[in-house]
Design an enzyme around this catalytic site. Structure first.
Site, short mmCIF file in Angstrom:
data_model
loop_
_atom_site.label_atom_id
_atom_site.label_comp_id
_atom_site.label_asym_id
_atom_site.label_seq_id
_atom_site.Cartn_x
_atom_site.Cartn_y
_atom_site.Cartn_z
N GLU A 31 0.53 -1.53 -0.09
CA GLU A 31 -0.01 -0.24 0.37
C GLU A 31 0.88 1.55 -0.20
OE1 GLU A 31 -3.40 0.20 2.68
OE2 GLU A 31 -3.81 -1.94 2.46
N HIS A 88 -4.45 6.71 0.33
CA HIS A 88 -3.61 4.78 0.23
C HIS A 88 -3.90 4.29 -0.67
CE1 HIS A 88 -7.24 4.28 2.90
NE2 HIS A 88 -6.66 2.05 2.74
N HIS A 90 -4.96 0.17 -2.04
CA HIS A 90 -5.12 -1.24 -2.32
C HIS A 90 -4.77 -1.59 -3.18
CE1 HIS A 90 -9.06 -0.74 0.94
NE2 HIS A 90 -7.78 0.15 1.70
N ASP A 101 -8.99 0.11 7.79
CA ASP A 101 -8.82 0.91 8.16
C ASP A 101 -9.90 1.90 8.70
OD1 ASP A 101 -7.40 1.17 5.45
OD2 ASP A 101 -9.02 1.43 4.25
#
Length: 139
Positions: A31, A88, A90, A101
């Site tokens: 990530e 961010h 995935h 999260d």
């Protein structure tokens, strides 16, 4: 009342997706993360600032490098912008908030944008209790 829409500059989107693809190309995939800057009142992101992911398990989690984050927040403020939120990626799953999260979200009122390397992205406001999905407009 806060807007349920996020406006994302095309240049910021390009930075986020490029960063996400870099993370997905790692072995193992990781990530990536960063700070979203712009106008928090209008919920408009004009700049995305990549930050190093210092999580213990970057394949499935992210943690923004604290020193880099403070430095970027100072840069954002000096430029007259606001921190709108964070992004961010995935790299191996859908761009929706994961259980991790939800557990780690800690900035109520801020935007959490999640992207996948294939270009899909979603944005959510953390209310302090849950993520509220936002409509995203790229300009």
């Amino acid at each position: 009342m806060t807007s349920s829409r996020l406006t994302l500059a095309d240049d910021a989107r390009a930075v986020i997706l490029s960063h996400a693809r870099e993370g997905a190309a790692r072995d193992p995939p990781a990530e990536v993360c960063g700070v979203l800057a712009g106008d928090s009142d209008a919920r408009a992101v004009t700049v995305a600032h990549p930050v190093s992911n210092v999580a213990d398990e970057p394949r499935v989690a992210y943690e923004l490098d604290p020193e880099e984050t403070v430095s970027i927040l100072e840069t954002v403020e000096s430029a007259g912008d606001d921190a709108v939120g964070f992004y961010h990626s995935h790299p191996e799953s859908d761009p929706v908030p994961s259980a991790t999260d939800r557990e780690q979200a800690s900035w109520p009122g801020y935007v959490y944008l999640i992207c996948s390397p294939d270009g899909r992205l979603t944005a959510h406001e953390w209310t302090g209790d849950e993520f509220r999905e936002l409509d995203v407009t790229v300009e």
